[in-house]
Design a protein around this motif. Structure first.
Motif, mmCIF file in Angstrom:
data_model
loop_
_atom_site.group_PDB
_atom_site.id
_atom_site.type_symbol
_atom_site.label_atom_id
_atom_site.label_comp_id
_atom_site.label_asym_id
_atom_site.label_seq_id
_atom_site.Cartn_x
_atom_site.Cartn_y
_atom_site.Cartn_z
ATOM 1 N N ARG A 1 11.144 9.352 -11.454
ATOM 2 C CA ARG A 1 11.431 10.534 -12.254
ATOM 3 C C ARG A 1 12.766 11.168 -11.898
ATOM 4 N NH1 ARG A 1 5.637 13.635 -12.897
ATOM 5 N NH2 ARG A 1 4.637 11.983 -14.065
ATOM 6 N N GLY A 2 13.481 10.531 -10.981
ATOM 7 C CA GLY A 2 14.818 11.005 -10.652
ATOM 8 C C GLY A 2 14.859 12.011 -9.522
ATOM 9 N N HIS A 3 13.731 12.220 -8.874
ATOM 10 C CA HIS A 3 13.753 13.093 -7.706
ATOM 11 C C HIS A 3 14.300 12.323 -6.516
ATOM 12 C CE1 HIS A 3 10.050 14.903 -9.822
ATOM 13 N NE2 HIS A 3 11.105 15.600 -10.145
ATOM 14 N N SER A 4 14.879 13.052 -5.605
ATOM 15 C CA SER A 4 15.235 12.432 -4.342
ATOM 16 C C SER A 4 14.698 13.300 -3.221
ATOM 17 C CB SER A 4 16.746 12.261 -4.223
ATOM 18 O OG SER A 4 17.373 13.515 -4.190
ATOM 19 N N ALA A 5 14.303 12.666 -2.148
ATOM 20 C CA ALA A 5 13.756 13.396 -1.011
ATOM 21 C C ALA A 5 14.326 12.803 0.255
ATOM 22 C CB ALA A 5 12.232 13.298 -1.003
ATOM 23 N N VAL A 6 14.671 13.647 1.185
ATOM 24 C CA VAL A 6 15.167 13.183 2.476
ATOM 25 C C VAL A 6 14.059 13.374 3.498
ATOM 26 C CG1 VAL A 6 16.894 13.485 4.273
ATOM 27 C CG2 VAL A 6 17.525 13.776 1.865
ATOM 28 N N VAL A 7 13.666 12.277 4.110
ATOM 29 C CA VAL A 7 12.614 12.318 5.122
ATOM 30 C C VAL A 7 13.239 11.975 6.460
ATOM 31 C CG1 VAL A 7 10.343 11.444 5.774
ATOM 32 C CG2 VAL A 7 11.001 11.526 3.358
ATOM 33 N N THR A 8 12.893 12.741 7.479
ATOM 34 C CA THR A 8 13.482 12.526 8.800
ATOM 35 C C THR A 8 12.524 11.744 9.687
ATOM 36 O OG1 THR A 8 14.419 14.715 8.483
ATOM 37 C CG2 THR A 8 14.743 13.693 10.598
ATOM 38 N N PHE A 9 13.031 10.700 10.283
ATOM 39 C CA PHE A 9 12.239 9.877 11.194
ATOM 40 C C PHE A 9 12.918 9.836 12.549
ATOM 41 C CE2 PHE A 9 11.564 8.134 6.953
ATOM 42 C CZ PHE A 9 10.185 8.075 6.882
ATOM 43 N N ALA A 10 12.136 9.576 13.553
ATOM 44 C CA ALA A 10 12.732 9.277 14.855
ATOM 45 C C ALA A 10 13.484 7.947 14.723
ATOM 46 C CB ALA A 10 11.640 9.163 15.916
ATOM 47 N N VAL A 11 14.598 7.800 15.433
ATOM 48 C CA VAL A 11 15.396 6.581 15.268
ATOM 49 C C VAL A 11 14.627 5.326 15.608
ATOM 50 C CG1 VAL A 11 17.875 6.927 15.255
ATOM 51 C CG2 VAL A 11 16.590 7.483 17.286
ATOM 52 N N GLU A 12 13.701 5.441 16.558
ATOM 53 C CA GLU A 12 12.959 4.247 16.950
ATOM 54 C C GLU A 12 11.791 3.964 16.004
ATOM 55 O OE1 GLU A 12 13.279 6.951 18.757
ATOM 56 O OE2 GLU A 12 11.407 7.570 19.706
ATOM 57 N N ALA A 13 11.524 4.874 15.069
ATOM 58 C CA ALA A 13 10.410 4.669 14.141
ATOM 59 C C ALA A 13 10.753 3.585 13.129
ATOM 60 C CB ALA A 13 10.088 5.966 13.410
ATOM 61 N N VAL A 14 9.736 2.880 12.668
ATOM 62 C CA VAL A 14 9.923 1.914 11.593
ATOM 63 C C VAL A 14 9.939 2.678 10.274
ATOM 64 C CG1 VAL A 14 8.972 -0.103 10.442
ATOM 65 C CG2 VAL A 14 8.762 0.127 12.922
ATOM 66 N N VAL A 15 11.071 2.626 9.585
ATOM 67 C CA VAL A 15 11.210 3.388 8.344
ATOM 68 C C VAL A 15 10.480 2.656 7.220
ATOM 69 C CG1 VAL A 15 12.845 4.262 6.641
ATOM 70 C CG2 VAL A 15 13.406 4.338 9.082
ATOM 71 N N PRO A 16 9.520 3.311 6.571
ATOM 72 C CA PRO A 16 8.782 2.639 5.493
ATOM 73 C C PRO A 16 9.662 2.420 4.262
ATOM 74 C CG PRO A 16 8.053 4.921 5.749
ATOM 75 C CD PRO A 16 9.011 4.650 6.862
ATOM 76 N N ASP A 17 9.355 1.372 3.511
ATOM 77 C CA ASP A 17 10.135 1.057 2.323
ATOM 78 C C ASP A 17 9.851 2.021 1.182
ATOM 79 O OD1 ASP A 17 11.492 -1.035 3.411
ATOM 80 O OD2 ASP A 17 10.004 -2.535 2.824
ATOM 81 N N SER A 18 8.662 2.586 1.205
ATOM 82 C CA SER A 18 8.346 3.527 0.136
ATOM 83 C C SER A 18 7.698 4.769 0.711
ATOM 84 C CB SER A 18 7.435 2.872 -0.900
ATOM 85 O OG SER A 18 6.168 2.629 -0.327
ATOM 86 N N TRP A 19 7.758 5.831 -0.082
ATOM 87 C CA TRP A 19 7.275 7.133 0.367
ATOM 88 C C TRP A 19 6.782 7.849 -0.859
ATOM 89 C CZ3 TRP A 19 6.894 8.354 5.352
ATOM 90 C CH2 TRP A 19 6.656 9.684 5.709
ATOM 91 N N ASP A 20 5.744 8.644 -0.725
ATOM 92 C CA ASP A 20 5.297 9.413 -1.877
ATOM 93 C C ASP A 20 6.265 10.565 -2.134
ATOM 94 O OD1 ASP A 20 3.168 7.817 -2.303
ATOM 95 O OD2 ASP A 20 1.681 9.141 -1.394
ATOM 96 N N CYS A 21 6.751 10.642 -3.359
ATOM 97 C CA CYS A 21 7.679 11.718 -3.699
ATOM 98 C C CYS A 21 6.996 13.062 -3.470
ATOM 99 C CB CYS A 21 8.109 11.595 -5.159
ATOM 100 S SG CYS A 21 9.091 13.000 -5.721
ATOM 101 N N PRO A 22 7.598 13.950 -2.667
ATOM 102 C CA PRO A 22 6.956 15.240 -2.405
ATOM 103 C C PRO A 22 6.945 16.154 -3.632
ATOM 104 C CG PRO A 22 9.097 15.110 -1.327
ATOM 105 C CD PRO A 22 8.840 13.764 -1.933
ATOM 106 N N LYS A 23 7.763 15.815 -4.641
ATOM 107 C CA LYS A 23 7.821 16.688 -5.820
ATOM 108 C C LYS A 23 6.793 16.302 -6.867
ATOM 109 C CE LYS A 23 12.549 18.274 -5.413
ATOM 110 N NZ LYS A 23 13.662 17.455 -4.959
ATOM 111 N N CYS A 24 6.557 15.007 -7.082
ATOM 112 C CA CYS A 24 5.633 14.604 -8.145
ATOM 113 C C CYS A 24 4.571 13.622 -7.662
ATOM 114 C CB CYS A 24 6.412 14.017 -9.326
ATOM 115 S SG CYS A 24 7.211 12.454 -8.947
ATOM 116 N N GLY A 25 4.659 13.141 -6.440
ATOM 117 C CA GLY A 25 3.621 12.283 -5.910
ATOM 118 C C GLY A 25 3.752 10.817 -6.288
ATOM 119 N N LEU A 26 4.752 10.483 -7.099
ATOM 120 C CA LEU A 26 4.951 9.079 -7.447
ATOM 121 C C LEU A 26 5.549 8.346 -6.259
ATOM 122 C CD1 LEU A 26 6.423 9.331 -11.051
ATOM 123 C CD2 LEU A 26 4.113 8.714 -10.371
#
Ligand SMILES: [Zn+2]
Length: 102
Positions: A21-46
Protein backbone atom coordinates in the motif's frame (compact mmCIF):
# COMPACT_ATOMS: atom_id res chain seq x y z
CA UNK A 1 30.14 6.84 30.01
CA UNK A 2 27.92 9.31 28.25
CA UNK A 3 26.88 6.75 25.66
CA UNK A 4 25.92 4.21 28.29
CA UNK A 5 23.68 6.79 29.89
CA UNK A 6 21.80 7.31 26.64
CA UNK A 7 21.07 3.59 26.54
CA UNK A 8 23.04 2.93 23.38
CA UNK A 9 25.33 0.26 24.70
CA UNK A 10 24.17 -2.25 22.05
CA UNK A 11 24.80 -1.19 18.45
CA UNK A 12 21.64 -1.18 16.38
CA UNK A 13 20.68 -1.16 12.75
CA UNK A 14 17.64 0.41 11.18
CA UNK A 15 15.90 -1.61 8.46
CA UNK A 16 13.22 -0.22 6.18
CA UNK A 17 10.19 -2.27 5.15
CA UNK A 18 7.70 -1.46 2.42
CA UNK A 19 4.17 -2.78 2.06
CA UNK A 20 2.05 -3.02 -1.07
CA UNK A 21 0.00 0.00 0.00
CA UNK A 22 3.04 2.23 -0.17
CA UNK A 23 3.72 2.53 3.52
CA UNK A 24 7.24 2.36 4.76
CA UNK A 25 8.34 1.48 8.26
CA UNK A 26 11.74 1.58 9.88
CA UNK A 27 12.35 -1.21 12.35
CA UNK A 28 15.40 -1.20 14.59
CA UNK A 29 17.27 -4.41 15.27
CA UNK A 30 20.37 -5.23 17.20
CA UNK A 31 23.25 -5.58 14.73
CA UNK A 32 23.77 -9.20 15.65
CA UNK A 33 20.08 -10.00 15.13
CA UNK A 34 18.96 -11.87 12.04
CA UNK A 35 16.93 -9.33 10.08
CA UNK A 36 13.70 -10.91 8.80
CA UNK A 37 12.86 -10.61 5.12
CA UNK A 38 9.34 -9.52 5.85
CA UNK A 39 7.56 -7.59 8.56
CA UNK A 40 3.96 -6.76 9.23
CA UNK A 41 3.31 -3.17 8.22
CA UNK A 42 2.53 -1.28 11.45
CA UNK A 43 0.14 0.99 9.56
CA UNK A 44 -2.10 -1.52 7.77
CA UNK A 45 -0.94 -4.96 8.88
CA UNK A 46 -0.07 -6.18 5.39
CA UNK A 47 3.19 -8.03 4.91
CA UNK A 48 6.01 -5.62 4.14
CA UNK A 49 9.28 -6.50 2.43
CA UNK A 50 12.69 -4.90 2.31
CA UNK A 51 12.55 -4.16 -1.42
CA UNK A 52 10.59 -0.96 -2.02
CA UNK A 53 10.10 -1.85 -5.70
CA UNK A 54 8.80 -5.29 -4.95
CA UNK A 55 6.50 -5.27 -1.94
CA UNK A 56 4.97 -8.61 -1.05
CA UNK A 57 1.42 -9.12 -2.32
CA UNK A 58 -1.45 -8.55 0.07
CA UNK A 59 -2.41 -12.14 0.74
CA UNK A 60 -4.36 -11.48 3.88
CA UNK A 61 -7.92 -10.28 3.47
CA UNK A 62 -8.32 -6.96 5.23
CA UNK A 63 -6.55 -8.01 8.41
CA UNK A 64 -7.00 -4.70 10.16
CA UNK A 65 -10.73 -4.24 9.77
CA UNK A 66 -11.94 -2.38 12.83
CA UNK A 67 -14.76 -3.55 15.04
CA UNK A 68 -16.81 -0.58 13.89
CA UNK A 69 -16.35 -1.67 10.29
CA UNK A 70 -17.78 -5.06 11.14
CA UNK A 71 -20.71 -3.48 12.91
CA UNK A 72 -21.42 -1.22 9.96
CA UNK A 73 -21.15 -4.07 7.51
CA UNK A 74 -23.56 -6.35 9.31
CA UNK A 75 -26.11 -3.85 10.49
CA UNK A 76 -27.80 -0.76 9.27
CA UNK A 77 -26.54 2.60 10.47
CA UNK A 78 -29.57 2.88 12.74
CA UNK A 79 -28.78 -0.41 14.40
CA UNK A 80 -25.18 0.65 14.85
CA UNK A 81 -26.42 3.86 16.45
CA UNK A 82 -28.66 1.86 18.78
CA UNK A 83 -25.70 -0.25 19.86
CA UNK A 84 -23.70 2.88 20.50
CA UNK A 85 -26.54 4.40 22.56
CA UNK A 86 -26.85 1.21 24.53
CA UNK A 87 -23.14 1.21 25.27
CA UNK A 88 -23.27 4.84 26.35
CA UNK A 89 -26.21 4.19 28.66
CA UNK A 90 -24.40 1.25 30.19
CA UNK A 91 -21.38 3.45 30.72
CA UNK A 92 -23.49 6.16 32.35
CA UNK A 93 -25.31 3.74 34.65
CA UNK A 94 -21.98 2.27 35.68
CA UNK A 95 -20.67 5.71 36.44
CA UNK A 96 -23.83 6.44 38.48
CA UNK A 97 -23.44 3.33 40.61
CA UNK A 98 -19.80 4.22 41.02
CA UNK A 99 -20.89 7.58 42.44
CA UNK A 100 -23.07 5.80 44.99
CA UNK A 101 -20.18 3.66 46.14
CA UNK A 102 -17.85 6.56 46.62
ZN1 LIG B 1 1.02 -0.66 5.01
Amino acid sequence: MGEAERGEAAPRQAVSYFCSRGHSAVVTFAVEAVVPDSWDCPKCGLPAGRDSENAPPATKIEPYKTHLAYVKERRSDQEAQDILDEALQLLRSRRKSGDLIF
